[in-house]
Write a protein that holds these residues in place. Structure first.
Motif, short mmCIF file in Angstrom:
data_model
loop_
_atom_site.label_atom_id
_atom_site.label_comp_id
_atom_site.label_asym_id
_atom_site.label_seq_id
_atom_site.Cartn_x
_atom_site.Cartn_y
_atom_site.Cartn_z
N LEU B 35 0.83 -1.20 0.00
CA LEU B 35 0.00 0.00 0.00
C LEU B 35 0.87 1.26 0.00
O LEU B 35 0.66 2.19 -0.79
N ALA B 266 -5.82 5.89 -4.80
CA ALA B 266 -6.61 5.28 -3.74
C ALA B 266 -5.71 4.79 -2.61
O ALA B 266 -6.10 4.85 -1.44
N ALA B 267 -4.51 4.32 -2.97
CA ALA B 267 -3.58 3.85 -1.93
C ALA B 267 -3.22 5.00 -1.00
O ALA B 267 -3.20 4.84 0.23
N THR B 270 -6.00 5.56 1.29
CA THR B 270 -6.07 4.55 2.33
C THR B 270 -5.07 4.84 3.44
O THR B 270 -5.36 4.65 4.62
N LEU C 124 -6.99 -2.87 -0.96
CA LEU C 124 -6.47 -2.56 -2.29
C LEU C 124 -5.36 -3.52 -2.73
O LEU C 124 -5.48 -4.16 -3.77
N PRO C 125 -4.29 -3.67 -1.92
CA PRO C 125 -3.25 -4.63 -2.32
C PRO C 125 -3.77 -6.07 -2.40
O PRO C 125 -3.39 -6.82 -3.29
#
Lengths: 391, 295, 275
Positions: B35, B266-267, B270, C124-125
């Motif tokens: 991430l 988006a990462a 996050t 996400l990952p």
């Protein structure tokens, strides 16, 4: 609610009168018509096995529990309709019930704050609007500091209860009770959360405190030693009734009931089943006792009332099983021919002279003063010495 | 303890911990590392080339009106939900705690929304709030508010979602407070009664409120985190609308990451979310340690 | 200490009013689910339906959408997740609580850190990883992120710490190995915590929307929330009675379980309060 609060040193001791106190919890009857007069300034202990109703009785006096029937009078005033705060009694709880979020000083100040300040003056934020509050709080803190001095808590006033030892918490709980100068102190097993050594120490402290304050103490415990060592009078309770009320010596020397005899005294009294002859004579351990009539009785012999003697008719024979050296005293455990256990207490010198060996049969005589007779209903039976035992 | 015994213990411990450790590595640590790495790239799912862009994503994030709006909406939502969730939960718990025979009924009634599937219940709410068919709209008309469309009015939609959020969380908090209430020793109330506390407010201020300190703290933080993660009702009821008035952090994150596939962006979003959550947790640990721990 | 009648009535009034609000959606859902379509769109509100249309509404919800499949999927996913969670977390938390080994402090630190990381953070990952492995839109994708439960590990560790060491030492002297100790001594003793955790886990994953929404596209793999969303979209503007019947079906398993095992549910779902 505005009661006398002037810090004087003279005692404020009230007498308490309980009349016909009955308490049911659902179908169970916990208290079964208790009458009790507690004299002003007296240290009275309610003692008995757990479940005997002693704590319930104390909570009824405090007003924490409502009686099903009967009345409570404190200092000549009926308190049945009064809430706990207006009965002019203070209570020390088994758990101490200290406010964990407040300092020692705030805990001790709590009853005074609640009495001397109005609700408005105690509300968060709003209380700073009261012009009277700073002065009242200064007075309160002066009294709290004086109380802390009496109880050796001076250095601990800013601590929280969690930072105190058991003995210190106990003293804070006492301080919170004493600071109000109540007419009576109610104590519910206050020593039972302390370790054995501290308990002995606090016993002395409490007795001295009672002497110094001259206040009325009503003390609940299941420990007969506490009852015997501290009290002016003891009320022994069982199954919701008071079996006997008297001084510790009276309870020990003339137990009114076999339950009393069994409960008071350590090691416990020896109890043997005996049969009286047609003439009502009971022969036991070298004594001949005249009971009111023939039939079965229970005879109780205090361990220290049994003495070793030479084999002779009429003496109580028992085989020695075990001997405990208590230092100044010896405690012998023996078993009669019928298999009943017997405890015999003697001084070290007596034991040395007797030369009793394990497994040997002992021949025991009893001294009259330590022997009690109880009828089939468990009540004490008056006896007279009939004839001297034959030698 | 002997040395072989210690070695055996160490071996067993390591063997038992291994699967969990592998899971932590695969499902927590590796994704977090990925991430962080993704957040400094311009990666998009399916793209051929990846470029390092440094902190550009973060810069873009804080310049992005949609992100700012979602942040504002989320905080607003939390601010709407939190007071009701904490004090409403406490109030209900206090009232329910004093009940004897009816306690079970109230517990069930207030807790039911917690167990129910929120997506399903949100569709029910949607129907209840339907401007022409729903009973709530009819009730509002009857009360003289006229025609209100709670979910399609930009000034009302977020508040409506907050009320639904409150509806769902209040029973949860009630049960936490009930547990806190039953943990207060009865002795303390009795001691207070003998000390001179006569009225309800006295008992509450002297015993209940201070003794509930840790519970209140905990309820406040968990309610904040729950509210912060509002997502289901947005998806079912508003899809961020009307006019973006209900775009919340997680919803925007979901769109960017899994609808538009702007992965790097988006990462970064996050990472910001994680920072908020870690901050809240640290706050929770600190406050509980310092202020409200009595034992 | 009994309070007066007036405060008690007042308390009941407040609580009842609140309860009406809390229960209103459930009542409305059930009432609408037995109402025929023409009454839903009728101008008058009549709480009791004029014609009992439950059979057709529930039949429609059961047959037309994908709800039976979604609920089966929900059960599969919840049980799969729970099984792996317990298998991995119980021994690890026992080790954390009772065994000394290298890395114990670090593992516990990671557990504490993990407690403040919700699924949305690694999503996400994890999604990219699953995509590259070609595992998107599978049961595995639905379950895998939740195999790790730091919360369960934390909870069980607290529970195991209270287990008396003497019993463990006695078992070791009797010749029990550590593996046997975990599964034959510690696990049965931890059953209340395991039951509570199971409730917590099942409720969380039956109701979860975020992760299934991301990884599932085919309707064969829809979970209950996805099923109800899809059903709503196919019925859009159409039959509210059937939609409410569908909502009732999806909500029913957990709500009924809650009504049957109220205590266990309250413990389980609010277990986060133990921290």
């Amino acid at each position: 609610m505005k009661q006398q609060q002037t810090p004087t040193s003279e005692a404020r001791a009230a007498g308490l009168t309980l009349r016909g106190i009955v308490k049911h919890f659902g179908p169970t009857r916990v208290l079964d018509g208790v009458d009790l007069d507690i004299r002003p300034g007296e240290f009275l202990t309610l003692v008995g096995p757990s479940g005997c109703g002693k704590s319930t009785l104390l909570r009824i006096i405090a007003g924490l529990e409502a009686q099903s029937a009967g009345s409570v009078t404190i200092g000549g005033r009926s308190v049945d309709a009064l809430p706990p705060s207006e009965r002019d009694v203070a209570m020390v709880f088994q758990s101490y019930a200290l406010y964990p979020h407040m300092s020692v000083a705030a805990n001790i100040a709590s009853p005074l704050e609640l009495r001397r300040l109005s609700l408005f003056e105690r509300l968060p934020l709003l209380r700073w609007l009261s012009p009277r509050r700073p002065r009242v709080m200064r007075e309160i803190m002066t009294e709290v500091r004086a109380m802390a001095g009496q109880l050796q808590l001076e250095g601990l006033l800013d601590r929280r209860p969690a930072q105190l030892s058991g003995g210190q918490r106990q003293r804070v709980a006492l301080g919170r009770a004493m600071v109000r100068r109540p007419a009576a102190f109610l104590m519910d097993e206050p020593l039972s959360n302390l370790d054995a050594k501290l308990r002995v120490h606090m016993r002395t402290e409490l007795a001295e405190l009672h002497a110094r304050l001259g206040a009325t103490f009503v003390y609940v415990t299941h420990d007969q030693i506490e009852a015997m060592t501290m009290s002016d009078r003891v009320a022994l309770m069982d199954k919701g009734r008071i079996l006997q009320l008297g001084t510790p010596s009276e309870l020990y020397d003339t137990p009114a009931d076999v339950t009393v005899a069994r409960f008071i005294g350590s090691p416990p009294i020896n109890l043997l089943e005996v049969e009286a002859s047609a003439g009502g004579v009971i022969r036991m351990a070298g004594l001949a006792l005249r009971a009111p009539g023939p039939g079965r009785y229970t005879i109780g012999i205090r361990p220290e009332a049994l003495h070793l003697g030479r084999a002779a008719p009429g003496l109580l024979a028992a085989r020695l099983r075990r001997a405990e050296n208590l230092g100044a005293e010896w405690l012998l455990h023996a078993e009669t021919e019928e298999g009943a256990p017997l405890a015999i207490r003697m001084t070290a010198a007596e034991h040395a002279a007797a030369d009793a060996l394990i497994g040997q049969v002992l021949h025991l005589s009893a001294s009259r003063a330590g022997v009690h007779l109880f009828g089939p209903d468990g009540r004490r039976v008056a006896v007279e010495a009939a004839v001297e035992a034959p030698a | 303890m002997t040395a072989p015994r210690q070695r055996a213990e160490a071996r067993a411990g390591a063997a038992f911990a291994l699967p969990a450790f592998a899971l932590i590595l695969a499902l927590l640590l590796a994704p977090l590392a990925a991430l962080l790495a993704l957040s400094v790239t311009d990666y998009r799912l399916g793209a051929m080339a990846v470029r390092l862009v440094g902190l550009d994503n973060y810069a873009a994030l804080f310049a992005d009106e949609v992100f700012q709006r979602s942040l504002r909406n989320t905080f607003l939502y939390v601010a709407f939900v939190l007071p009701g969730a904490v004090f409403g939960g406490l109030g209900v718990a206090l009232l329910v705690h004093a009940r004897r025979r009816s306690r079970a009924f109230y517990e069930v009634a207030y807790f039911l929304p917690v167990t129910a599937t929120l997506v399903a219940m949100a569709t029910v709410w949607q129907f209840m709030l339907h401007p022409s068919l729903g009973p709530v709209s009819a009730l509002l008309r009857a009360l003289g508010f006229g025609d209100v469309d709670l979910l399609n009015d930009p000034s009302l939609a977020l508040g409506t979602l907050a009320l639904i959020g409150l509806w769902q969380v209040i029973g949860f908090n009630m049960v936490l407070f009930l547990a806190g209430l039953s943990a207060i020793p009865r002795d303390l109330y009795e001691a207070a009664a003998l000390d001179g506390a006569r009225s309800g407010p006295d008992r509450f201020l002297r015993v209940t409120w201070p003794m509930l300190g840790p519970t209140t703290m905990f309820v406040t933080i968990t309610s904040t985190i729950t509210a912060f993660k509002v997502f289901d009702t947005v998806v079912v009821l508003t899809r961020g609308g009307p006019l973006g008035s209900t775009e919340t952090l997680l919803y925007v994150l979901y769109l960017e990451g899994f609808q538009y596939f702007r992965t790097g962006y988006a990462a970064a979003m996050t990472v910001v979310l994680l920072a908020f959550l870690v901050l809240l947790s640290i706050l929770q640990a600190r406050v509980i340690d310092r202020k409200v721990h009595y034992a | 200490m009994r309070r007066g009648l007036v405060p008690r009535l007042l308390a009941h009034a407040v609580l009842l009013l609140g309860a009406v609000v809390m229960l209103a959606p459930f009542v409305w859902m059930l009432l609408t689910s037995i109402r025929p379509a023409e009454e839903v769109f009728g101008a008058v509100f009549n709480p009791i339906p004029g014609r009992f249309a439950a059979p057709e509404n529930y039949a429609r919800a059961w047959n037309e959408g994908n709800l039976p499949r979604a609920m089966l999927n929900g059960a599969i996913v919840c049980l799969g997740i729970l099984a792996v969670q317990l298998l991995a977390a119980i021994p690890a938390s026992f080790a954390l609580a009772k065994l000394r080994f290298r890395g114990r402090g670090m593992l516990f630190g990671l557990v504490l850190f993990g407690l403040c990381v919700p699924i949305q953070v690694p999503a996400l990952p994890l999604y990219l990883g699953l995509a590259h492995a070609g595992l998107l839109d599978t049961y595995f994708a639905l379950m895998a992120p939740f195999f790790l439960t730091v919360f369960g590990m934390f909870l069980f560790r607290q529970f195991f710490r209270a287990y008396p060491d003497e019993v463990l030492d006695a078992a070791r002297l009797d010749g029990m190995g550590e593996f046997e100790i975990v599964w034959r001594l510690a696990t049965p003793a931890a059953l209340p915590a395991i039951a509570a955790f199971s409730v917590f886990s099942v409720v969380a994953h039956w109701n979860d929307l975020y992760w299934p929404l991301i990884v599932v596209t085919s309707s064969e793999l829809a979970t209950p929330p996805l099923g109800i969303l899809a059903f709503r979209d196919t019925e859009s503007g159409g039959n509210y009675g059937a939609l409410m019947a569908g909502a009732a079906l999806v909500t029913a398993p957990l709500v009924l379980a809650f009504l049957v095992a109220r205590r266990a549910f309250l413990r389980g779902i609010t277990m986060t309060g133990l921290r």
